[in-house]
Design a protein around this motif. Structure first.
Motif, PDB file in Angstrom:
ATOM      1  N   UNK A 166    -115.024  18.806 -59.769  1.00  0.00           N
ATOM      2  CA  UNK A 166    -114.294  17.581 -59.422  1.00  0.00           C
ATOM      3  C   UNK A 166    -114.897  16.970 -58.166  1.00  0.00           C
ATOM      4  N   UNK A 167    -114.845  15.652 -58.083  1.00  0.00           N
ATOM      5  CA  UNK A 167    -115.344  14.930 -56.925  1.00  0.00           C
ATOM      6  C   UNK A 167    -114.164  14.244 -56.246  1.00  0.00           C
ATOM      7  N   UNK A 168    -114.163  14.286 -54.932  1.00  0.00           N
ATOM      8  CA  UNK A 168    -113.102  13.684 -54.129  1.00  0.00           C
ATOM      9  C   UNK A 168    -113.632  12.455 -53.411  1.00  0.00           C
ATOM     10  N   UNK A 169    -112.835  11.398 -53.401  1.00  0.00           N
ATOM     11  CA  UNK A 169    -113.110  10.213 -52.604  1.00  0.00           C
ATOM     12  C   UNK A 169    -112.002  10.089 -51.576  1.00  0.00           C
ATOM     13  N   UNK A 170    -112.355   9.974 -50.329  1.00  0.00           N
ATOM     14  CA  UNK A 170    -111.354   9.902 -49.257  1.00  0.00           C
ATOM     15  C   UNK A 170    -110.911   8.467 -49.024  1.00  0.00           C
ATOM     16  N   UNK A 171    -109.657   8.309 -48.587  1.00  0.00           N
ATOM     17  CA  UNK A 171    -109.131   7.007 -48.205  1.00  0.00           C
ATOM     18  C   UNK A 171    -107.996   6.544 -49.097  1.00  0.00           C
ATOM     19  N   UNK A 172    -107.563   5.330 -48.847  1.00  0.00           N
ATOM     20  CA  UNK A 172    -106.503   4.709 -49.652  1.00  0.00           C
ATOM     21  C   UNK A 172    -107.068   4.348 -51.020  1.00  0.00           C
ATOM     22  N   UNK A 173    -106.202   4.272 -52.016  1.00  0.00           N
ATOM     23  CA  UNK A 173    -106.634   3.924 -53.371  1.00  0.00           C
ATOM     24  C   UNK A 173    -106.930   2.434 -53.473  1.00  0.00           C
ATOM     25  N   UNK A 174    -107.823   2.121 -54.402  1.00  0.00           N
ATOM     26  CA  UNK A 174    -108.148   0.741 -54.733  1.00  0.00           C
ATOM     27  C   UNK A 174    -107.822   0.530 -56.212  1.00  0.00           C
ATOM     28  N   UNK A 175    -107.769  -0.709 -56.667  1.00  0.00           N
ATOM     29  CA  UNK A 175    -107.494  -0.952 -58.089  1.00  0.00           C
ATOM     30  C   UNK A 175    -108.539  -0.327 -59.025  1.00  0.00           C
ATOM     31  N   UNK A 176    -109.715  -0.020 -58.524  1.00  0.00           N
ATOM     32  CA  UNK A 176    -110.761   0.582 -59.353  1.00  0.00           C
ATOM     33  C   UNK A 176    -110.586   2.091 -59.528  1.00  0.00           C
ATOM     34  N   UNK A 177    -109.737   2.729 -58.732  1.00  0.00           N
ATOM     35  CA  UNK A 177    -109.535   4.175 -58.829  1.00  0.00           C
ATOM     36  C   UNK A 177    -108.691   4.512 -60.054  1.00  0.00           C
ATOM     37  N   UNK A 178    -109.151   5.516 -60.810  1.00  0.00           N
ATOM     38  CA  UNK A 178    -108.419   5.960 -62.003  1.00  0.00           C
ATOM     39  C   UNK A 178    -107.453   7.092 -61.680  1.00  0.00           C
TER      40      UNK A 178
END
Length: 183
Positions: free
Chosen positions: A73-85
């Motif tokens: 799994x890959x993690x992206x840090x920060x607040x969510x954006x509309x592009x995040x699934x």
């Protein structure tokens, strides 16, 4: 005011009651043996549900430091954006009487995580699953004192509405899927 005695439950009783209430609303509830095994449990649950898991957005430092890559799994840090699934939050408490999660906003737990992505993943410590709303709001006060978080969200399942043509539509105003991981 206190809750009716019939709603009060603690420990394993509260967890059983929470699980029953949450699953009746279409929530997937997963038991996790230890925090370190959370990534493997997430990967397994997403695979079982046939949900593509490219990147999971989260901002909780303790969650981000877990062995996500070992579970592919890959993690992206920060607040969510509309592009995040996919997004991952940590709940402050859960309410057994209704299967409701209580999330407190903040830098570690941006509100966007709970509402923008199609799939919302939530971690809850088993000791934070309480019988009633009164107990949950008591924990909120105990945790934050007079400096309450800017936003508190009570989530009782994935998004759905009957306002669109009189039929139930999933994901109309938020995530289509909600997974709760009890640690």
């Amino acid at each position: 005011a206190s809750a009716p005695q019939s709603l009060v439950s603690h420990g394993d009783g509260a967890i059983v009651r929470f699980r029953a209430a949450a699953t009746s609303k279409g929530v997937t509830v997963v038991d996790v043996k230890a925090t370190q095994t959370l990534p493997a449990s997430v990967a397994e649950a997403l695979s079982a549900a046939r949900i593509d898991h490219r990147v999971i957005r989260l901002n909780d430092a303790a969650l981000a430091d877990l062995p996500w890559s070992e579970a592919s799994l890959t993690i992206g840090r920060g607040a969510a954006t509309p592009q995040d699934a996919l997004a991952f939050s940590r709940a402050l408490a859960a309410v057994a009487e209704t299967g409701t999660l209580m999330l407190a906003s903040g830098v570690e737990n941006p509100t966007t995580l709970a509402f923008l992505p199609q799939t919302h993943l939530v971690a809850i410590d088993r000791t934070s699953i309480l019988g009633t709303f009164e107990e949950a709001t008591g924990l909120l006060r105990q945790t934050y004192g007079t400096m309450l978080p800017r936003t508190g969200n009570f989530i009782s399942g994935a998004s759905r509405t009957g306002d669109i043509g009189g039929r139930i539509v999933h994901g109309a105003h938020g995530p289509r899927h909600l997974f709760v991981f009890i640690i």
